[in-house]
Design an enzyme around this catalytic site. Sequence first.
Site, PDB file in Angstrom:
ATOM      1  N   GLY A  72       3.241  -2.280  -7.977  1.00 59.48           N
ATOM      2  CA  GLY A  72       3.524  -3.688  -7.691  1.00 59.48           C
ATOM      3  C   GLY A  72       2.409  -4.603  -8.149  1.00 59.48           C
ATOM      4  N   THR A  73       1.181  -4.158  -7.987  1.00 56.87           N
ATOM      5  CA  THR A  73       0.037  -4.997  -8.367  1.00 56.87           C
ATOM      6  C   THR A  73       0.085  -5.312  -9.865  1.00 56.87           C
ATOM      7  OG1 THR A  73      -1.298  -4.084  -6.583  1.00 56.87           O
ATOM      8  CG2 THR A  73      -2.499  -5.069  -8.439  1.00 56.87           C
ATOM      9  N   ASN A 141       5.003  -9.123   3.531  1.00 61.47           N
ATOM     10  CA  ASN A 141       4.581  -7.803   3.980  1.00 61.47           C
ATOM     11  C   ASN A 141       4.019  -7.798   5.398  1.00 61.47           C
ATOM     12  OD1 ASN A 141       2.832  -9.276   2.034  1.00 61.47           O
ATOM     13  ND2 ASN A 141       1.244  -7.923   2.816  1.00 61.47           N
ATOM     14  N   GLN A 169       8.395  -5.615  -0.954  1.00 62.72           N
ATOM     15  CA  GLN A 169       8.709  -5.216   0.429  1.00 62.72           C
ATOM     16  C   GLN A 169      10.203  -5.260   0.729  1.00 62.72           C
ATOM     17  OE1 GLN A 169       6.933  -3.790   2.697  1.00 62.72           O
ATOM     18  NE2 GLN A 169       4.873  -4.065   1.867  1.00 62.72           N
ATOM     19  N   SER A 189       7.867  -1.870  -6.382  1.00 58.57           N
ATOM     20  CA  SER A 189       6.887  -0.786  -6.263  1.00 58.57           C
ATOM     21  C   SER A 189       7.582   0.415  -5.634  1.00 58.57           C
ATOM     22  CB  SER A 189       5.724  -1.242  -5.385  1.00 58.57           C
ATOM     23  OG  SER A 189       4.845  -0.168  -5.165  1.00 58.57           O
ATOM     24  N   ALA A 190       7.430   1.583  -6.271  1.00 58.66           N
ATOM     25  CA  ALA A 190       8.187   2.756  -5.821  1.00 58.66           C
ATOM     26  C   ALA A 190       7.775   3.244  -4.437  1.00 58.66           C
ATOM     27  CB  ALA A 190       8.017   3.890  -6.831  1.00 58.66           C
ATOM     28  N   HIS A 191       6.464   3.182  -4.130  1.00 57.34           N
ATOM     29  CA  HIS A 191       6.027   3.855  -2.901  1.00 57.34           C
ATOM     30  C   HIS A 191       6.434   3.126  -1.631  1.00 57.34           C
ATOM     31  CE1 HIS A 191       2.270   1.590  -1.643  1.00 57.34           C
ATOM     32  NE2 HIS A 191       2.360   1.151  -2.879  1.00 57.34           N
ATOM     33  N   THR A 227       1.435   5.844 -22.663  1.00 58.97           N
ATOM     34  CA  THR A 227       2.418   6.918 -22.449  1.00 58.97           C
ATOM     35  C   THR A 227       3.011   6.792 -21.049  1.00 58.97           C
ATOM     36  OG1 THR A 227       1.212   8.341 -23.953  1.00 58.97           O
ATOM     37  CG2 THR A 227       2.733   9.433 -22.443  1.00 58.97           C
ATOM     38  N   CYS A 313     -10.038  -6.635   6.334  1.00 60.41           N
ATOM     39  CA  CYS A 313     -11.429  -6.402   6.691  1.00 60.41           C
ATOM     40  C   CYS A 313     -12.247  -6.469   5.414  1.00 60.41           C
ATOM     41  CB  CYS A 313     -11.553  -5.029   7.327  1.00 60.41           C
ATOM     42  SG  CYS A 313     -13.183  -4.736   7.980  1.00 60.41           S
TER      43      CYS A 313
HETATM   44  N1  PLP Z   1       3.350  -7.043  -3.172  1.00 61.67           N
HETATM   45  C1  PLP Z   1       3.553  -6.836  -1.868  1.00 61.67           C
HETATM   46  C2  PLP Z   1       4.362  -7.823  -1.087  1.00 61.67           C
HETATM   47  C3  PLP Z   1       3.014  -5.724  -1.233  1.00 61.67           C
HETATM   48  O1  PLP Z   1       3.213  -5.532   0.079  1.00 61.67           O
HETATM   49  C4  PLP Z   1       2.246  -4.811  -1.998  1.00 61.67           C
HETATM   50  C5  PLP Z   1       1.612  -3.624  -1.369  1.00 61.67           C
HETATM   51  O2  PLP Z   1       1.239  -3.641  -0.211  1.00 61.67           O
HETATM   52  C6  PLP Z   1       2.069  -5.056  -3.369  1.00 61.67           C
HETATM   53  C7  PLP Z   1       2.639  -6.183  -3.916  1.00 61.67           C
HETATM   54  C8  PLP Z   1       1.266  -4.140  -4.235  1.00 61.67           C
HETATM   55  O3  PLP Z   1       2.027  -3.003  -4.604  1.00 61.67           O
HETATM   56  P1  PLP Z   1       1.292  -1.678  -5.128  1.00 61.67           P
HETATM   57  O4  PLP Z   1       0.693  -1.013  -3.941  1.00 61.67           O
HETATM   58  O5  PLP Z   1       2.389  -0.853  -5.743  1.00 61.67           O
HETATM   59  O6  PLP Z   1       0.294  -2.086  -6.148  1.00 61.67           O
END
Ligand code: PLP
Length: 375
Positions: A72-73, A141, A169, A189-191, A227, A313
Amino acid sequence: MTPRESYLDWNATAPLRSEAAQAIAAILAEPGNPSSVHRRGRAARQTVEAARRAVAALVDAAPDWVVFTSGGTEANHLALRAADRPRVLVSSIEHSSILEAAPTAQRIPVDRDGVVSVDALDRLLAADPRPALVSVMLANNESGVVQPVADLAAVAHRHGALVHCDAVQAAGKLPVSVAALGVDLLSLSAHKLGGPTGIGALIVHDAVELRPWLRGGGQEHGRRAGTENVAGIAGFGAAAGVAGETGIYDRVRRLRDALETEIAGTVPEAVVFATGVARLPNTTAVALPGVSAETQVIALDLAGVMVSAGAACSSGKVQPSHVLTAMGAGPDLARSTIRVSLGWSTTEAEIAHFLDAWTALYRRHRARRVAPRAA
Ligand code: PLP
Protein backbone atom coordinates in the site's frame (compact mmCIF):
# COMPACT_ATOMS: atom_id res chain seq x y z
CA MET A 1 -13.03 -20.85 27.98
CA THR A 2 -10.75 -17.82 27.78
CA PRO A 3 -8.39 -18.08 24.80
CA ARG A 4 -4.66 -18.01 25.55
CA GLU A 5 -4.23 -15.26 22.97
CA SER A 6 -6.77 -12.95 21.34
CA TYR A 7 -5.61 -11.14 18.20
CA LEU A 8 -7.70 -7.99 17.81
CA ASP A 9 -5.36 -5.98 15.59
CA TRP A 10 -6.60 -6.94 12.14
CA ASN A 11 -6.24 -3.41 10.75
CA ALA A 12 -2.49 -3.76 11.36
CA THR A 13 -2.36 -7.04 9.47
CA ALA A 14 -4.72 -9.95 8.89
CA PRO A 15 -3.79 -13.64 9.09
CA LEU A 16 -2.76 -15.31 5.84
CA ARG A 17 -5.69 -17.13 4.22
CA SER A 18 -5.04 -20.85 3.63
CA GLU A 19 -5.81 -20.31 -0.08
CA ALA A 20 -3.02 -17.70 -0.21
CA ALA A 21 -0.56 -19.92 1.68
CA GLN A 22 -1.17 -22.77 -0.79
CA ALA A 23 -0.74 -20.49 -3.82
CA ILE A 24 2.52 -19.11 -2.40
CA ALA A 25 3.88 -22.57 -1.58
CA ALA A 26 3.16 -23.76 -5.13
CA ILE A 27 5.15 -20.89 -6.65
CA LEU A 28 8.04 -21.23 -4.21
CA ALA A 29 8.27 -24.93 -5.13
CA GLU A 30 8.49 -24.15 -8.86
CA PRO A 31 9.71 -20.59 -9.36
CA GLY A 32 9.86 -18.87 -12.71
CA ASN A 33 10.34 -15.38 -14.11
CA PRO A 34 7.24 -14.23 -16.01
CA SER A 35 9.52 -12.61 -18.64
CA SER A 36 11.17 -15.95 -19.48
CA VAL A 37 9.88 -17.65 -22.63
CA HIS A 38 10.30 -21.27 -21.41
CA ARG A 39 7.56 -23.28 -19.71
CA ARG A 40 8.37 -22.12 -16.15
CA GLY A 41 8.33 -18.53 -17.33
CA ARG A 42 5.03 -19.05 -19.11
CA ALA A 43 3.53 -20.70 -16.00
CA ALA A 44 4.66 -17.76 -13.87
CA ARG A 45 3.11 -15.34 -16.38
CA GLN A 46 -0.17 -17.24 -16.22
CA THR A 47 -0.11 -17.06 -12.41
CA VAL A 48 0.49 -13.30 -12.49
CA GLU A 49 -2.28 -12.68 -15.02
CA ALA A 50 -4.80 -14.86 -13.13
CA ALA A 51 -4.01 -12.92 -9.96
CA ARG A 52 -4.39 -9.64 -11.86
CA ARG A 53 -7.89 -10.70 -12.92
CA ALA A 54 -8.81 -11.67 -9.33
CA VAL A 55 -7.55 -8.36 -7.90
CA ALA A 56 -9.36 -6.41 -10.64
CA ALA A 57 -12.58 -8.33 -9.93
CA LEU A 58 -12.34 -7.53 -6.21
CA VAL A 59 -12.62 -3.80 -6.96
CA ASP A 60 -14.69 -3.95 -10.15
CA ALA A 61 -11.84 -2.75 -12.39
CA ALA A 62 -10.35 -3.94 -15.68
CA PRO A 63 -7.36 -6.31 -15.31
CA ASP A 64 -5.19 -3.94 -17.40
CA TRP A 65 -5.62 -1.25 -14.76
CA VAL A 66 -3.84 -3.31 -12.08
CA VAL A 67 -0.20 -2.35 -11.43
CA PHE A 68 1.39 -4.62 -8.81
CA THR A 69 3.53 -2.81 -6.24
CA SER A 70 5.37 -3.76 -3.05
CA GLY A 71 2.34 -2.81 -0.93
CA GLY A 72 0.00 0.00 0.00
CA THR A 73 2.80 2.42 0.82
CA GLU A 74 4.35 2.13 -2.64
CA ALA A 75 0.94 2.28 -4.33
CA ASN A 76 0.22 5.53 -2.50
CA HIS A 77 3.60 7.00 -3.45
CA LEU A 78 3.17 5.94 -7.07
CA ALA A 79 -0.27 7.57 -7.22
CA LEU A 80 0.88 10.87 -5.73
CA ARG A 81 4.21 11.22 -7.47
CA ALA A 82 3.43 9.61 -10.78
CA ALA A 83 0.19 11.40 -11.48
CA ASP A 84 2.37 14.49 -11.95
CA ARG A 85 -0.01 17.31 -11.00
CA PRO A 86 1.30 20.68 -9.75
CA ARG A 87 -1.24 20.80 -6.94
CA VAL A 88 -2.12 18.03 -4.46
CA LEU A 89 -4.93 17.99 -1.88
CA VAL A 90 -5.20 15.22 0.71
CA SER A 91 -7.53 14.75 3.65
CA SER A 92 -6.14 15.51 7.09
CA ILE A 93 -6.75 11.89 8.23
CA GLU A 94 -4.78 10.06 5.53
CA HIS A 95 -2.28 7.32 6.36
CA SER A 96 1.28 8.55 6.90
CA SER A 97 2.27 7.01 3.54
CA ILE A 98 0.15 9.71 1.89
CA LEU A 99 0.90 12.57 4.28
CA GLU A 100 4.65 12.02 4.10
CA ALA A 101 4.69 11.36 0.35
CA ALA A 102 3.04 14.76 -0.19
CA PRO A 103 4.26 16.94 2.69
CA THR A 104 3.31 20.20 0.97
CA ALA A 105 -0.20 19.05 0.00
CA GLN A 106 -3.16 21.12 1.09
CA ARG A 107 -5.20 19.38 3.80
CA ILE A 108 -8.94 18.86 3.41
CA PRO A 109 -10.53 19.04 6.88
CA VAL A 110 -12.85 16.49 8.52
CA ASP A 111 -15.79 17.07 10.85
CA ARG A 112 -15.99 15.85 14.48
CA ASP A 113 -17.06 12.40 13.27
CA GLY A 114 -13.98 12.16 11.07
CA VAL A 115 -15.85 12.58 7.76
CA VAL A 116 -14.05 14.54 5.01
CA SER A 117 -15.95 17.67 4.05
CA VAL A 118 -17.20 17.74 0.45
CA ASP A 119 -17.92 21.49 0.71
CA ALA A 120 -14.40 22.23 1.93
CA LEU A 121 -12.94 20.32 -1.03
CA ASP A 122 -15.17 22.28 -3.40
CA ARG A 123 -13.98 25.60 -1.91
CA LEU A 124 -10.31 24.61 -1.93
CA LEU A 125 -10.46 23.53 -5.57
CA ALA A 126 -12.39 26.65 -6.62
CA ALA A 127 -9.72 28.87 -5.04
CA ASP A 128 -6.89 27.76 -7.36
CA PRO A 129 -7.29 26.76 -11.02
CA ARG A 130 -4.03 24.76 -11.35
CA PRO A 131 -4.50 21.06 -12.28
CA ALA A 132 -4.92 19.12 -9.07
CA LEU A 133 -4.74 15.60 -7.67
CA VAL A 134 -7.10 14.84 -4.77
CA SER A 135 -6.39 11.90 -2.47
CA VAL A 136 -8.95 10.66 0.07
CA MET A 137 -9.03 7.23 1.70
CA LEU A 138 -12.12 5.03 1.54
CA ALA A 139 -11.98 3.96 5.19
CA ASN A 140 -9.76 5.26 7.94
CA ASN A 141 -7.41 2.78 9.57
CA GLU A 142 -7.82 4.20 13.11
CA SER A 143 -11.47 5.24 13.36
CA GLY A 144 -12.88 2.97 10.64
CA VAL A 145 -14.91 5.93 9.29
CA VAL A 146 -16.00 5.41 5.67
CA GLN A 147 -15.56 8.52 3.53
CA PRO A 148 -18.00 9.92 0.94
CA VAL A 149 -15.51 9.17 -1.84
CA ALA A 150 -18.05 9.06 -4.68
CA ASP A 151 -19.31 12.57 -3.75
CA LEU A 152 -15.76 13.88 -3.31
CA ALA A 153 -14.74 12.41 -6.68
CA ALA A 154 -17.72 14.01 -8.43
CA VAL A 155 -16.79 17.45 -7.03
CA ALA A 156 -13.10 16.96 -7.85
CA HIS A 157 -13.87 15.94 -11.44
CA ARG A 158 -16.09 19.00 -11.88
CA HIS A 159 -12.94 21.03 -11.15
CA GLY A 160 -10.87 18.91 -13.55
CA ALA A 161 -8.91 17.19 -10.78
CA LEU A 162 -7.67 13.59 -10.77
CA VAL A 163 -8.82 11.47 -7.83
CA HIS A 164 -6.86 8.88 -5.88
CA CYS A 165 -8.38 6.71 -3.17
CA ASP A 166 -6.46 4.67 -0.60
CA ALA A 167 -8.75 1.65 -0.23
CA VAL A 168 -6.21 -0.39 1.75
CA GLN A 169 -8.45 -0.78 4.82
CA ALA A 170 -11.77 -0.97 2.99
CA ALA A 171 -11.05 -3.71 0.45
CA GLY A 172 -12.25 -7.08 1.67
CA LYS A 173 -14.30 -5.51 4.47
CA LEU A 174 -16.73 -3.58 2.25
CA PRO A 175 -17.72 -4.04 -1.38
CA VAL A 176 -15.41 -1.71 -3.38
CA SER A 177 -16.11 -0.62 -6.96
CA VAL A 178 -13.71 1.67 -8.80
CA ALA A 179 -16.53 2.35 -11.26
CA ALA A 180 -19.09 3.27 -8.58
CA LEU A 181 -16.61 5.41 -6.66
CA GLY A 182 -15.62 7.16 -9.89
CA VAL A 183 -11.96 7.40 -8.88
CA ASP A 184 -8.97 7.44 -11.26
CA LEU A 185 -6.45 5.69 -9.01
CA LEU A 186 -6.96 3.30 -6.09
CA SER A 187 -4.46 1.67 -3.70
CA LEU A 188 -4.67 -1.86 -2.28
CA SER A 189 -2.52 -3.93 0.06
CA ALA A 190 -2.67 -7.72 0.20
CA HIS A 191 -1.81 -8.24 3.86
CA LYS A 192 -4.89 -6.38 5.07
CA LEU A 193 -7.20 -8.85 3.34
CA GLY A 194 -5.59 -12.25 3.90
CA GLY A 195 -2.67 -12.10 1.46
CA PRO A 196 1.02 -11.81 2.31
CA THR A 197 2.90 -8.64 3.26
CA GLY A 198 5.08 -6.93 0.66
CA ILE A 199 2.58 -6.94 -2.18
CA GLY A 200 -0.13 -4.49 -3.18
CA ALA A 201 -1.50 -2.77 -6.24
CA LEU A 202 -2.29 0.58 -7.69
CA ILE A 203 -5.39 0.50 -9.88
CA VAL A 204 -4.86 3.01 -12.69
CA HIS A 205 -7.84 3.89 -14.87
CA ASP A 206 -6.84 3.67 -18.54
CA ALA A 207 -7.63 7.37 -19.04
CA VAL A 208 -4.81 8.28 -16.63
CA GLU A 209 -1.32 8.79 -17.93
CA LEU A 210 0.97 7.52 -15.19
CA ARG A 211 4.58 8.71 -15.07
CA PRO A 212 6.55 5.57 -14.12
CA TRP A 213 8.60 5.86 -11.01
CA LEU A 214 10.68 2.67 -11.12
CA ARG A 215 12.20 2.24 -14.58
CA GLY A 216 14.13 -0.67 -16.02
CA GLY A 217 12.88 -3.96 -17.40
CA GLY A 218 9.52 -2.64 -18.57
CA GLN A 219 7.41 -4.92 -16.34
CA GLU A 220 3.79 -4.03 -15.59
CA HIS A 221 3.55 -2.48 -19.08
CA GLY A 222 6.35 -0.08 -18.23
CA ARG A 223 4.46 1.34 -15.24
CA ARG A 224 6.52 -0.35 -12.51
CA ALA A 225 9.80 -2.00 -13.41
CA GLY A 226 11.34 -4.91 -11.49
CA THR A 227 10.91 -8.68 -11.71
CA GLU A 228 7.45 -9.46 -10.43
CA ASN A 229 7.03 -10.85 -6.89
CA VAL A 230 5.29 -13.91 -8.33
CA ALA A 231 4.75 -15.70 -5.00
CA GLY A 232 3.36 -12.53 -3.41
CA ILE A 233 1.18 -11.82 -6.43
CA ALA A 234 -0.16 -15.41 -6.38
CA GLY A 235 -0.99 -15.05 -2.67
CA PHE A 236 -2.64 -11.68 -3.27
CA GLY A 237 -4.75 -13.13 -6.11
CA ALA A 238 -5.86 -16.10 -3.99
CA ALA A 239 -6.77 -13.85 -1.06
CA ALA A 240 -8.59 -11.40 -3.35
CA GLY A 241 -10.64 -14.30 -4.72
CA VAL A 242 -11.99 -15.04 -1.23
CA ALA A 243 -12.09 -11.44 0.05
CA GLY A 244 -14.95 -10.52 -2.28
CA GLU A 245 -17.30 -12.41 0.04
CA THR A 246 -17.71 -9.38 2.31
CA GLY A 247 -21.00 -10.85 3.64
CA ILE A 248 -18.94 -12.63 6.30
CA TYR A 249 -18.45 -9.22 7.86
CA ASP A 250 -22.14 -9.13 8.89
CA ARG A 251 -21.18 -11.47 11.74
CA VAL A 252 -18.10 -9.36 12.54
CA ARG A 253 -20.27 -6.22 12.70
CA ARG A 254 -22.61 -7.90 15.19
CA LEU A 255 -19.64 -8.89 17.36
CA ARG A 256 -18.18 -5.37 17.17
CA ASP A 257 -21.54 -3.77 18.01
CA ALA A 258 -22.00 -6.13 20.97
CA LEU A 259 -18.51 -5.16 22.15
CA GLU A 260 -19.42 -1.46 22.04
CA THR A 261 -22.73 -2.05 23.87
CA GLU A 262 -20.86 -3.95 26.58
CA ILE A 263 -18.27 -1.14 26.87
CA ALA A 264 -21.01 1.48 27.27
CA GLY A 265 -22.66 -0.62 30.01
CA THR A 266 -19.54 -1.40 32.04
CA VAL A 267 -17.21 1.57 31.52
CA PRO A 268 -19.37 4.72 31.56
CA GLU A 269 -16.38 7.07 31.08
CA ALA A 270 -15.27 5.30 27.88
CA VAL A 271 -15.55 7.30 24.64
CA VAL A 272 -16.17 5.34 21.44
CA PHE A 273 -15.41 7.46 18.37
CA ALA A 274 -17.66 8.03 15.34
CA THR A 275 -20.55 5.77 16.33
CA GLY A 276 -23.04 7.96 14.45
CA VAL A 277 -21.52 7.63 10.96
CA ALA A 278 -20.74 4.86 8.47
CA ARG A 279 -17.78 2.83 9.70
CA LEU A 280 -15.94 -0.34 8.78
CA PRO A 281 -17.76 -3.30 10.36
CA ASN A 282 -14.67 -4.43 12.30
CA THR A 283 -13.18 -1.32 13.94
CA THR A 284 -13.67 0.34 17.32
CA ALA A 285 -11.61 3.35 18.43
CA VAL A 286 -12.18 3.74 22.15
CA ALA A 287 -10.67 6.04 24.76
CA LEU A 288 -10.28 5.24 28.45
CA PRO A 289 -9.74 8.77 29.77
CA GLY A 290 -6.90 9.01 32.27
CA VAL A 291 -5.13 5.82 31.11
CA SER A 292 -2.58 6.21 28.33
CA ALA A 293 -2.98 4.05 25.24
CA GLU A 294 0.51 2.69 25.89
CA THR A 295 -0.50 1.50 29.37
CA GLN A 296 -3.64 -0.11 27.96
CA VAL A 297 -1.80 -1.89 25.14
CA ILE A 298 0.82 -3.26 27.56
CA ALA A 299 -1.74 -4.36 30.17
CA LEU A 300 -3.83 -6.06 27.49
CA ASP A 301 -0.75 -7.73 26.01
CA LEU A 302 0.19 -9.10 29.44
CA ALA A 303 -3.30 -10.63 29.55
CA GLY A 304 -2.82 -12.11 26.04
CA VAL A 305 -4.93 -9.56 24.12
CA MET A 306 -3.37 -7.76 21.15
CA VAL A 307 -4.66 -4.32 20.08
CA SER A 308 -3.05 -1.10 18.81
CA ALA A 309 -2.62 2.33 20.31
CA GLY A 310 -4.46 5.01 18.37
CA ALA A 311 -1.28 7.06 18.59
CA ALA A 312 2.14 6.92 17.05
CA CYS A 313 5.20 6.52 19.19
CA SER A 314 8.11 8.56 17.92
CA SER A 315 11.41 9.31 19.69
CA GLY A 316 10.11 7.47 22.76
CA LYS A 317 7.21 9.92 23.19
CA VAL A 318 3.62 8.99 22.46
CA GLN A 319 2.22 11.57 20.05
CA PRO A 320 -1.54 12.05 19.94
CA SER A 321 -2.94 10.56 16.74
CA HIS A 322 -3.30 13.03 13.86
CA VAL A 323 -6.61 11.35 12.97
CA LEU A 324 -8.22 11.89 16.37
CA THR A 325 -6.71 15.37 16.59
CA ALA A 326 -8.23 16.28 13.20
CA MET A 327 -11.58 15.08 14.62
CA GLY A 328 -11.26 17.63 17.43
CA ALA A 329 -10.14 15.25 20.21
CA GLY A 330 -7.88 16.97 22.76
CA PRO A 331 -4.38 15.54 23.30
CA ASP A 332 -5.33 13.74 26.55
CA LEU A 333 -8.29 11.97 24.98
CA ALA A 334 -6.29 11.13 21.85
CA ARG A 335 -3.42 9.75 23.98
CA SER A 336 -5.82 7.45 25.85
CA THR A 337 -7.38 5.89 22.73
CA ILE A 338 -6.83 2.35 21.54
CA ARG A 339 -7.99 0.62 18.36
CA VAL A 340 -9.68 -2.76 18.55
CA SER A 341 -10.03 -4.37 15.13
CA LEU A 342 -11.71 -7.70 14.38
CA GLY A 343 -11.70 -10.08 11.44
CA TRP A 344 -13.36 -13.05 9.82
CA SER A 345 -12.22 -15.59 12.43
CA THR A 346 -12.73 -13.44 15.56
CA THR A 347 -14.77 -15.29 18.17
CA GLU A 348 -17.11 -14.23 20.98
CA ALA A 349 -14.58 -15.72 23.43
CA GLU A 350 -11.89 -13.32 22.12
CA ILE A 351 -14.21 -10.34 22.61
CA ALA A 352 -15.00 -11.54 26.16
CA HIS A 353 -11.24 -11.94 26.76
CA PHE A 354 -10.68 -8.30 25.74
CA LEU A 355 -13.57 -7.07 27.88
CA ASP A 356 -12.35 -8.98 30.95
CA ALA A 357 -8.81 -7.61 30.65
CA TRP A 358 -9.86 -4.06 29.78
CA THR A 359 -12.52 -3.72 32.48
CA ALA A 360 -10.06 -5.15 35.06
CA LEU A 361 -7.64 -2.37 34.03
CA TYR A 362 -10.47 0.16 34.32
CA ARG A 363 -11.37 -1.06 37.83
CA ARG A 364 -7.72 -0.82 38.94
CA HIS A 365 -7.53 2.70 37.54
CA ARG A 366 -10.80 3.69 39.24
CA ALA A 367 -9.69 2.24 42.58
CA ARG A 368 -6.44 4.25 42.40
CA ARG A 369 -8.40 7.41 41.60
CA VAL A 370 -10.86 6.90 44.46
CA ALA A 371 -8.17 6.07 47.03
CA PRO A 372 -4.91 7.84 46.09
CA ARG A 373 -1.91 6.41 47.87
CA ALA A 374 -0.67 8.39 50.90
CA ALA A 375 2.52 10.35 50.15
N1 PLP B 1 -2.95 2.93 3.80
C1 PLP B 1 -3.63 2.58 4.89
C2 PLP B 1 -4.97 3.20 5.14
C3 PLP B 1 -3.11 1.67 5.80
O1 PLP B 1 -3.80 1.34 6.90
C4 PLP B 1 -1.83 1.11 5.54
C5 PLP B 1 -1.20 0.16 6.49
O2 PLP B 1 -1.42 0.22 7.69
C6 PLP B 1 -1.15 1.49 4.37
C7 PLP B 1 -1.75 2.40 3.53
C8 PLP B 1 0.20 0.94 4.04
O3 PLP B 1 0.09 -0.36 3.48
P1 PLP B 1 1.36 -1.33 3.46
O4 PLP B 1 1.55 -1.84 4.84
O5 PLP B 1 0.99 -2.43 2.50
O6 PLP B 1 2.52 -0.55 2.95
